[in-house]
Design a protein around this motif. Structure first.
Motif, PDB file in Angstrom:
ATOM      1  N   ALA A  39      36.635  47.895  28.328  1.00 14.53           N
ATOM      2  CA  ALA A  39      35.526  48.644  27.738  1.00 14.53           C
ATOM      3  C   ALA A  39      35.143  49.904  28.514  1.00 14.53           C
ATOM      4  O   ALA A  39      34.716  50.890  27.920  1.00 14.53           O
ATOM      5  CB  ALA A  39      34.300  47.730  27.607  1.00 14.53           C
ATOM      6  N   HIS A  40      35.273  49.878  29.844  1.00 18.78           N
ATOM      7  CA  HIS A  40      34.863  51.010  30.684  1.00 18.78           C
ATOM      8  C   HIS A  40      35.885  51.226  31.791  1.00 18.78           C
ATOM      9  O   HIS A  40      35.638  50.893  32.955  1.00 18.78           O
ATOM     10  CB  HIS A  40      33.477  50.746  31.294  1.00 18.78           C
ATOM     11  N   PRO A  41      37.062  51.783  31.461  1.00 22.16           N
ATOM     12  CA  PRO A  41      38.121  51.921  32.464  1.00 22.16           C
ATOM     13  C   PRO A  41      37.747  52.810  33.653  1.00 22.16           C
ATOM     14  O   PRO A  41      38.183  52.559  34.773  1.00 22.16           O
ATOM     15  CB  PRO A  41      39.297  52.511  31.679  1.00 22.16           C
ATOM     16  N   GLU A  42      36.911  53.838  33.438  1.00 12.61           N
ATOM     17  CA  GLU A  42      36.527  54.708  34.553  1.00 12.61           C
ATOM     18  C   GLU A  42      35.681  53.943  35.569  1.00 12.61           C
ATOM     19  O   GLU A  42      35.892  54.038  36.782  1.00 12.61           O
ATOM     20  CB  GLU A  42      35.721  55.923  34.064  1.00 12.61           C
ATOM     21  N   GLU A  43      34.738  53.176  35.067  1.00 15.87           N
ATOM     22  CA  GLU A  43      33.876  52.365  35.945  1.00 15.87           C
ATOM     23  C   GLU A  43      34.696  51.284  36.647  1.00 15.87           C
ATOM     24  O   GLU A  43      34.478  50.978  37.815  1.00 15.87           O
ATOM     25  CB  GLU A  43      32.744  51.734  35.136  1.00 15.87           C
ATOM     26  N   PHE A  44      35.660  50.721  35.926  1.00 15.21           N
ATOM     27  CA  PHE A  44      36.539  49.710  36.509  1.00 15.21           C
ATOM     28  C   PHE A  44      37.298  50.279  37.708  1.00 15.21           C
ATOM     29  O   PHE A  44      37.352  49.653  38.763  1.00 15.21           O
ATOM     30  CB  PHE A  44      37.526  49.199  35.448  1.00 15.21           C
ATOM     31  N   LYS A  48      36.891  49.131  41.523  1.00 13.50           N
ATOM     32  CA  LYS A  48      38.104  48.596  42.141  1.00 13.50           C
ATOM     33  C   LYS A  48      38.361  49.280  43.485  1.00 13.50           C
ATOM     34  O   LYS A  48      38.700  48.622  44.469  1.00 13.50           O
ATOM     35  CB  LYS A  48      39.286  48.804  41.198  1.00 13.50           C
ATOM     36  N   ALA A  49      38.161  50.603  43.522  1.00  8.25           N
ATOM     37  CA  ALA A  49      38.344  51.343  44.772  1.00  8.25           C
ATOM     38  C   ALA A  49      37.310  50.919  45.813  1.00  8.25           C
ATOM     39  O   ALA A  49      37.640  50.754  46.992  1.00  8.25           O
ATOM     40  CB  ALA A  49      38.248  52.837  44.511  1.00  8.25           C
ATOM     41  N   LEU A  50      36.073  50.706  45.386  1.00  6.64           N
ATOM     42  CA  LEU A  50      35.031  50.263  46.322  1.00  6.64           C
ATOM     43  C   LEU A  50      35.334  48.870  46.864  1.00  6.64           C
ATOM     44  O   LEU A  50      35.161  48.607  48.051  1.00  6.64           O
ATOM     45  CB  LEU A  50      33.662  50.261  45.641  1.00  6.64           C
ATOM     46  N   ARG A  51      35.772  47.973  45.987  1.00  7.02           N
ATOM     47  CA  ARG A  51      36.063  46.599  46.416  1.00  7.02           C
ATOM     48  C   ARG A  51      37.263  46.540  47.342  1.00  7.02           C
ATOM     49  O   ARG A  51      37.273  45.792  48.308  1.00  7.02           O
ATOM     50  CB  ARG A  51      36.304  45.711  45.202  1.00  7.02           C
ATOM     51  N   SER A  52      38.284  47.315  47.073  1.00  8.77           N
ATOM     52  CA  SER A  52      39.473  47.275  47.926  1.00  8.77           C
ATOM     53  C   SER A  52      39.167  47.851  49.298  1.00  8.77           C
ATOM     54  O   SER A  52      39.716  47.397  50.289  1.00  8.77           O
ATOM     55  CB  SER A  52      40.632  48.029  47.277  1.00  8.77           C
TER      56      SER A  52
END
Length: 86
Positions: A39-44, A48-52
């Motif tokens: 639904a929101h690939p940009e937010e994903f 994802k970058a923050l979590r990694s």
């Protein structure tokens, strides 16, 4: 007189929490993460970058055991409470 700016807040379509907090719920891998990716690939990608970046500093061996316990459907309130108090 100051005017207030209205903010748009994104809530997960699966669990109802903001996506930043979905990872702390039991349905993250099975429901929330796929919904956010679809639904929101940009937010994903941003999350994802923050979590990694934060997971490189932590050693979590528990992540493999938690993956085996994924529910097949979102938990109900009764199911969460029952699982918590077992």
């Amino acid at each position: 007189m100051a005017t207030l700016v209205q903010r748009q807040i994104l809530y997960c379509g699966e669990c109802g929490m903001p996506p930043e907090y979905c990872e702390y719920g039991p349905d993250f891998e099975s429901h929330c993460n796929p919904w956010l990716k679809r639904a929101h690939p940009e937010e994903f990608e941003k999350l994802k970058a923050l979590r990694s970046g934060s997971s490189k500093n932590e050693d979590n061996d528990e992540s493999t055991t938690v993956d085996n316990q994924k529910p097949s459907a979102p938990w109900t309130i009764e199911g969460r409470l029952t699982h918590f108090y077992e």
